[in-house]
Design a protein around this motif. Sequence first.
Motif, PDB file in Angstrom:
ATOM      1  N   PHE A 116       0.820  -1.212   0.000  1.00  0.00           N
ATOM      2  CA  PHE A 116       0.000   0.000   0.000  1.00  0.00           C
ATOM      3  C   PHE A 116       0.856   1.264   0.000  1.00  0.00           C
ATOM      4  CE2 PHE A 116      -3.183  -2.849   2.199  1.00  0.00           C
ATOM      5  CZ  PHE A 116      -3.959  -3.017   1.063  1.00  0.00           C
ATOM      6  N   GLY A 117       0.571   2.160  -0.909  1.00  0.00           N
ATOM      7  CA  GLY A 117       1.224   3.468  -0.948  1.00  0.00           C
ATOM      8  C   GLY A 117       2.650   3.474  -1.462  1.00  0.00           C
ATOM      9  N   VAL A 118       3.086   2.399  -2.083  1.00  0.00           N
ATOM     10  CA  VAL A 118       4.473   2.330  -2.557  1.00  0.00           C
ATOM     11  C   VAL A 118       4.540   2.914  -3.969  1.00  0.00           C
ATOM     12  CG1 VAL A 118       6.363   0.795  -3.183  1.00  0.00           C
ATOM     13  CG2 VAL A 118       5.022   0.330  -1.158  1.00  0.00           C
ATOM     14  N   ARG A 119       5.475   3.822  -4.151  1.00  0.00           N
ATOM     15  CA  ARG A 119       5.748   4.388  -5.472  1.00  0.00           C
ATOM     16  C   ARG A 119       7.192   4.072  -5.817  1.00  0.00           C
ATOM     17  NH1 ARG A 119       2.883   7.664  -8.171  1.00  0.00           N
ATOM     18  NH2 ARG A 119       4.646   8.839  -8.959  1.00  0.00           N
ATOM     19  N   GLU A 138       8.364   5.599 -11.324  1.00  0.00           N
ATOM     20  CA  GLU A 138       7.105   6.353 -11.356  1.00  0.00           C
ATOM     21  C   GLU A 138       7.340   7.831 -11.064  1.00  0.00           C
ATOM     22  OE1 GLU A 138       3.911   2.955 -10.012  1.00  0.00           O
ATOM     23  OE2 GLU A 138       5.049   3.992  -8.448  1.00  0.00           O
ATOM     24  N   ASP A 139       8.334   8.129 -10.236  1.00  0.00           N
ATOM     25  CA  ASP A 139       8.665   9.520  -9.927  1.00  0.00           C
ATOM     26  C   ASP A 139       9.626  10.121 -10.943  1.00  0.00           C
ATOM     27  OD1 ASP A 139       7.010   9.631  -7.784  1.00  0.00           O
ATOM     28  OD2 ASP A 139       8.588   9.512  -6.258  1.00  0.00           O
ATOM     29  N   PRO A 154      11.300   1.266  -4.053  1.00  0.00           N
ATOM     30  CA  PRO A 154      10.437   2.327  -3.535  1.00  0.00           C
ATOM     31  C   PRO A 154      11.208   3.602  -3.221  1.00  0.00           C
ATOM     32  CG  PRO A 154      10.626   0.541  -1.934  1.00  0.00           C
ATOM     33  CD  PRO A 154      11.351   0.117  -3.158  1.00  0.00           C
ATOM     34  N   ASN A 188       9.922   6.065  -1.060  1.00  0.00           N
ATOM     35  CA  ASN A 188       9.754   6.194   0.385  1.00  0.00           C
ATOM     36  C   ASN A 188       8.809   5.072   0.827  1.00  0.00           C
ATOM     37  OD1 ASN A 188       9.575   6.939   3.014  1.00  0.00           O
ATOM     38  ND2 ASN A 188       8.769   8.980   2.644  1.00  0.00           N
ATOM     39  N   PHE A 236       7.736   4.117   3.747  1.00  0.00           N
ATOM     40  CA  PHE A 236       6.911   4.359   4.943  1.00  0.00           C
ATOM     41  C   PHE A 236       6.926   3.152   5.882  1.00  0.00           C
ATOM     42  CE2 PHE A 236       4.915   6.900   1.555  1.00  0.00           C
ATOM     43  CZ  PHE A 236       5.137   8.162   2.073  1.00  0.00           C
ATOM     44  N   GLN A 296       5.350   3.590   9.579  1.00  0.00           N
ATOM     45  CA  GLN A 296       3.886   3.668   9.548  1.00  0.00           C
ATOM     46  C   GLN A 296       3.278   2.300   9.233  1.00  0.00           C
ATOM     47  OE1 GLN A 296       5.945   5.798   8.077  1.00  0.00           O
ATOM     48  NE2 GLN A 296       5.240   7.888   8.305  1.00  0.00           N
ATOM     49  N   LYS A 297       3.932   1.552   8.348  1.00  0.00           N
ATOM     50  CA  LYS A 297       3.404   0.231   7.998  1.00  0.00           C
ATOM     51  C   LYS A 297       3.557  -0.751   9.148  1.00  0.00           C
ATOM     52  CE  LYS A 297       3.807   0.807   3.095  1.00  0.00           C
ATOM     53  NZ  LYS A 297       4.296   0.319   1.823  1.00  0.00           N
TER      54      LYS A 297
END
Length: 81
Positions: A24-27, A31-32, A44, A46, A48, A51-52
Amino acid sequence: MQWLTYVALYFVIWWTVLFVVLPFGVRGQHEDGVVADGTEPGAPVNPFTLQKMIATSVLAVVVMLLVLWGLSNEWLQAYWS
């Protein structure tokens, strides 16, 4: 059950939930549009991680409580017997 059994069960649930939460929420770097030299483009930017891990711990407690409820529920025990 002994307390060590509950610890082992929580440990297995925690790792299972971690593998569910990780994507979840991985970029990725690709992609950037900024790929660091010598790294995988899909790595990835960042992840996170903290938080995970917190989310995993909270969700694992919820799942553990559901498992304990199921183990102590007379209706479910009668179903499996």
